[in-house]
Design a protein around this motif. Sequence first.
Motif, PDB file in Angstrom:
ATOM      1  N   THR A   1       7.556 -40.192  35.889  1.00 19.99           N
ATOM      2  CA  THR A   1       7.509 -40.688  37.274  1.00 19.99           C
ATOM      3  C   THR A   1       6.132 -41.237  37.645  1.00 19.99           C
ATOM      4  O   THR A   1       5.793 -41.343  38.815  1.00 19.99           O
ATOM      5  CB  THR A   1       7.891 -39.581  38.277  1.00 19.99           C
ATOM      6  N   ASP A   2       5.336 -41.598  36.637  1.00 16.02           N
ATOM      7  CA  ASP A   2       4.015 -42.172  36.943  1.00 16.02           C
ATOM      8  C   ASP A   2       4.140 -43.595  37.453  1.00 16.02           C
ATOM      9  O   ASP A   2       3.322 -44.070  38.226  1.00 16.02           O
ATOM     10  CB  ASP A   2       3.140 -42.199  35.696  1.00 16.02           C
ATOM     11  N   HIS A   3       5.185 -44.279  36.962  1.00 18.69           N
ATOM     12  CA  HIS A   3       5.435 -45.652  37.370  1.00 18.69           C
ATOM     13  C   HIS A   3       6.785 -45.655  38.064  1.00 18.69           C
ATOM     14  O   HIS A   3       7.548 -44.716  37.901  1.00 18.69           O
ATOM     15  CB  HIS A   3       5.457 -46.556  36.141  1.00 18.69           C
ATOM     16  N   PRO A   4       7.083 -46.696  38.816  1.00 18.53           N
ATOM     17  CA  PRO A   4       8.408 -46.752  39.433  1.00 18.53           C
ATOM     18  C   PRO A   4       9.498 -46.431  38.408  1.00 18.53           C
ATOM     19  O   PRO A   4       9.439 -46.873  37.260  1.00 18.53           O
ATOM     20  CB  PRO A   4       8.486 -48.205  39.910  1.00 18.53           C
ATOM     21  N   TYR A   5      10.456 -45.591  38.811  1.00 18.01           N
ATOM     22  CA  TYR A   5      11.440 -45.058  37.866  1.00 18.01           C
ATOM     23  C   TYR A   5      12.830 -45.141  38.488  1.00 18.01           C
ATOM     24  O   TYR A   5      12.975 -45.416  39.688  1.00 18.01           O
ATOM     25  CB  TYR A   5      11.098 -43.602  37.540  1.00 18.01           C
TER      26      TYR A   5
ATOM     27  N   ARG B   1       4.105 -45.402  50.612  1.00 23.13           N
ATOM     28  CA  ARG B   1       3.680 -45.345  49.214  1.00 23.13           C
ATOM     29  C   ARG B   1       2.417 -46.175  49.017  1.00 23.13           C
ATOM     30  O   ARG B   1       2.319 -47.297  49.499  1.00 23.13           O
ATOM     31  CB  ARG B   1       4.811 -45.927  48.359  1.00 23.13           C
TER      32      ARG B   1
ATOM     33  N   SER C   1       4.042 -43.834  42.618  1.00 23.75           N
ATOM     34  CA  SER C   1       5.243 -44.323  41.947  1.00 23.75           C
ATOM     35  C   SER C   1       6.479 -44.272  42.835  1.00 23.75           C
ATOM     36  O   SER C   1       7.474 -44.910  42.561  1.00 23.75           O
ATOM     37  CB  SER C   1       5.497 -43.500  40.703  1.00 23.75           C
ATOM     38  N   ASP C   2       6.459 -43.471  43.880  1.00 22.05           N
ATOM     39  CA  ASP C   2       7.641 -43.417  44.741  1.00 22.05           C
ATOM     40  C   ASP C   2       7.234 -43.198  46.192  1.00 22.05           C
ATOM     41  O   ASP C   2       6.044 -43.176  46.511  1.00 22.05           O
ATOM     42  CB  ASP C   2       8.637 -42.353  44.253  1.00 22.05           C
TER      43      ASP C   2
END
Lengths: 228, 466
Positions: free
Chosen positions: A117-121, B276, B281-282
């Motif tokens: 979840t470090d990058h958009p997932y 964000r 990331s979210d």
Amino acid sequence: MSEKDQILARVREALTSPAPHPGDAHTNPQPASALPPSNNSRQWLPAVGETFQDRLELFQKNAASLKADFYLVERWEEASGVLGKLRDQEGWQCVGAHKGDLTDAACAALGLPVCRTDHPYDVAALESCDAGITECDALVAQTGSVLVTSRSAGGRALSVLPPHHVVLARREQLLPDLLAAFELLKRKYSDNYPSFISFITGPSRTGDIERVLVLGAHGPKKLSIICF
Amino acid sequence: MNTFAAQFREQSLRLTRDLRHRLLIQNALGKYETQRDHRKAAFQDWQSARQAAAEIKWEAINHLDVHLQDFVSRIEARGTVVHWASTAAQARDIIIGIVRDSKARSIIKSKAMTSEEIHLNEALEEAGFEVVESDLGEFIVQLRKEAPYHIVFPAMHLTRGDISELFTRELGSAPTQNPEDLTMIARRVLRQKYINADVGLTGANFPIAETGMISITENEGNARLTAALPKVMISLLGIEKVLPRLEDLALFLPLLATAGTGQPLTCYNSLYGGPRRADESDGPEEFHVVLLDNHRTELLADAEQRDALHCIRCGACLNVCPIFRNVGGHTYGTTYSGPIGSVITPHLRGLQDWKHLSYSSSLCGASTETCPVKINLHHHLLQNRRNASRQKPSRIEKFAFRTYAAIVNRPGLYHLVKKAGRVLQKLHPLVRGTRADPAYGWTKTRDLPPIARQTFKEYWKDRNIK
């Protein structure tokens, strides 16, 4: 005049008459009070003990009453042993995690597919994970809480969406109380706060049906804290 | 009597006799009391903690303009859009506007009493959007098309059987008597709603002036999911909620949990400082904060009752109030029920329409005693009574007191009336408890003690002769 200015003008107008000070409703209103120093509350809130050992025991006791699982181990090898046992017991197929020294080591030890979840997932992929593994900013002895932020724990959803949240912490991250936790947040982030900060105190719960405690209302049913 | 008062009276009469309802409330609040006492005892000094909380709230409210501006400028600096609404209608329009602009269809909501106050769900549904409450208790009452029964325990008036029946009817689930199974049914249904929702709507417990963040307290994780998954987040909050410093939460979070639910700390206490960020990331791409006045500045102008704005909505005063415990939450017909509701509703919705709530009190002072921020609740009820009768005096009362004054100021006349009373009371049994009884309002539920055969004055006179 904008709505903001109108509301603020009404507030200022309203405050021209002084209100009685708390505790002396029947005496004369006092002029502006200074805020009581915030660290005053330490003497009134639940006590935390003097030594590190006291606080560790308090955290352990609080975690137990919150129905969180607290594993206190000596070395990293033991911590990864606990993880392996949880994986086998619960039959994990896939876990969510973020980048970090402890989480990377944990993922390597588990040898399972990892949703990062470090990058958009993909939210659906994270939702189907059996556990979310995160690090944290601190453990709070006074309340048995885990302090996480979007920066330390892989964003907002990783620690709440999967059914089991596993926290990896080091002993030196244990803080005595909430005041110390807020001091830490200021020290660490005050020039650049993360957008999300949370005190997690036990697994998700509800008592909305006849005040019967049920774990796992919307968030994790289980919270495991592995501290080495 | 106005319709609100008539409805209050009619429902109170019905519910105080409803033994099933009483049993449910006693059970729920009995459990609450045990837990609360246990957690209060863990404090080194609960009373000093309350006093400190009252002082911090006093400062926050009495310099509200400064703290509000600090909060707004800091949260705006992180890319949050702040909206100001003087009225409920403006707040609804602002929120509908945001939802429209984001081309959203479905909205997931975590518990927010301010949204009940402005009847937001109805407005959003009318505008064509799907709104789903995600707090379990709120989800249940939403399915029943009811208002929350209690500001902290929305479904306290229902049994597991009621809820099972409801879920079977509305969600098609298999009947079960197990609260855990029922919770899991709701969890499954709502999971999908989170993932599909375009907008997340929350309330807030404490905006923090010093750092420009909002603090949200919850147990279920529903507010966290609401703030994590949808691409737009909206938080609706009253202007009075702001706290000056981040560290104030070290006191207010345990205080709220202890007074509200008897927990040392609720499960999730989260701070949100913006949408964000680039390195995250979210979380939502857009974060809107809607600040609501809706008559709060009018209450602020009443210096005598200004401390009613200290309220942290813990619900403790409802839980200890003998009136609430007998008539229940829905009887009030207000968003905020119990003692705090009886104090503030006349300010929010009109003194003359809601003055009857000032009399729904035994003046026992239990609410004032329990309030974690020391709001002078039962005195405010008396002040509301005084203000209401000053604004619109009752002719009958005026006549009665004038007559009384005329009699007691004339000793001869007073003596005569006493004698007449003694004689007339002998005839009272003929009409007692019937409509013909001039004291019917009193005697239908109470006894009228007999007037003594001898007054003190007569006794004294006799004694001196001997």
